[in-house]
Scaffold this motif. Sequence first.
Motif, PDB file in Angstrom:
ATOM      1  N   GLU A 216      34.245  37.790  43.003  1.00 24.78           N
ATOM      2  CA  GLU A 216      33.850  38.056  41.617  1.00 24.78           C
ATOM      3  C   GLU A 216      32.525  38.801  41.553  1.00 24.78           C
ATOM      4  O   GLU A 216      32.329  39.660  40.685  1.00 24.78           O
ATOM      5  CB  GLU A 216      33.767  36.741  40.833  1.00 24.78           C
ATOM      6  CG  GLU A 216      33.524  36.940  39.353  1.00 24.78           C
ATOM      7  CD  GLU A 216      33.487  35.638  38.574  1.00 24.78           C
ATOM      8  OE1 GLU A 216      33.529  35.717  37.338  1.00 24.78           O
ATOM      9  OE2 GLU A 216      33.409  34.551  39.188  1.00 24.78           O
TER      10      GLU A 216
ATOM     11  N   TYR B  67      41.148  33.267  36.786  1.00 31.31           N
ATOM     12  CA  TYR B  67      41.651  33.176  38.155  1.00 31.31           C
ATOM     13  C   TYR B  67      42.861  32.266  38.172  1.00 31.31           C
ATOM     14  O   TYR B  67      42.828  31.151  37.654  1.00 31.31           O
ATOM     15  CB  TYR B  67      40.572  32.619  39.082  1.00 31.31           C
ATOM     16  CG  TYR B  67      41.046  32.444  40.502  1.00 31.31           C
ATOM     17  CD1 TYR B  67      41.183  33.544  41.338  1.00 31.31           C
ATOM     18  CD2 TYR B  67      41.369  31.191  40.993  1.00 31.31           C
ATOM     19  CE1 TYR B  67      41.625  33.390  42.641  1.00 31.31           C
ATOM     20  CE2 TYR B  67      41.806  31.027  42.294  1.00 31.31           C
ATOM     21  CZ  TYR B  67      41.941  32.134  43.116  1.00 31.31           C
ATOM     22  OH  TYR B  67      42.373  31.976  44.400  1.00 31.31           O
TER      23      TYR B  67
ATOM     24  N   CYS C 166      36.115  35.729  34.053  1.00 31.00           N
ATOM     25  CA  CYS C 166      37.202  35.843  35.016  1.00 31.00           C
ATOM     26  C   CYS C 166      38.278  34.802  34.725  1.00 31.00           C
ATOM     27  O   CYS C 166      37.972  33.630  34.518  1.00 31.00           O
ATOM     28  CB  CYS C 166      36.647  35.635  36.430  1.00 31.00           C
ATOM     29  SG  CYS C 166      37.893  35.592  37.722  1.00 31.00           S
TER      30      CYS C 166
ATOM     31  N   LEU D 273      37.883  40.157  34.301  1.00 30.30           N
ATOM     32  CA  LEU D 273      38.625  40.160  35.555  1.00 30.30           C
ATOM     33  C   LEU D 273      39.770  39.160  35.473  1.00 30.30           C
ATOM     34  O   LEU D 273      39.568  38.006  35.097  1.00 30.30           O
ATOM     35  CB  LEU D 273      37.673  39.784  36.699  1.00 30.30           C
ATOM     36  CG  LEU D 273      38.240  39.669  38.102  1.00 30.30           C
ATOM     37  CD1 LEU D 273      38.802  41.004  38.562  1.00 30.30           C
ATOM     38  CD2 LEU D 273      37.156  39.182  39.056  1.00 30.30           C
TER      39      LEU D 273
END
Length: 91
Positions: A47, A66, A64, A33
């Motif tokens: 998430e 971010y 992830c 992600l």
Amino acid sequence: MSAQLKVFVDRITDLLDIELETGRKLRGLNAALITTGIEGLCPTCYEDVFINTFNYLEINYRGCLYLNAANGIDIPALDDDLVAFAQAVAS
């Protein structure tokens, strides 16, 4: 999550109900992600949607990246972050 992303997630999970053979081809694939927001850290509730979806589809969740965009995004630094993240996900 945006309405468009919600529709995408819904259609992906439909693969196990409507197109079972196609959905099974996703098993064992890797996914990660990459997202932005204005919070200090990626909200766990955001998430978790992806973690649970990938678990349901038996896709390996690799993490992830971010990016806090509250004060804009430093594009040269972003390139370095993306490269480092891609290398970590690939290994």
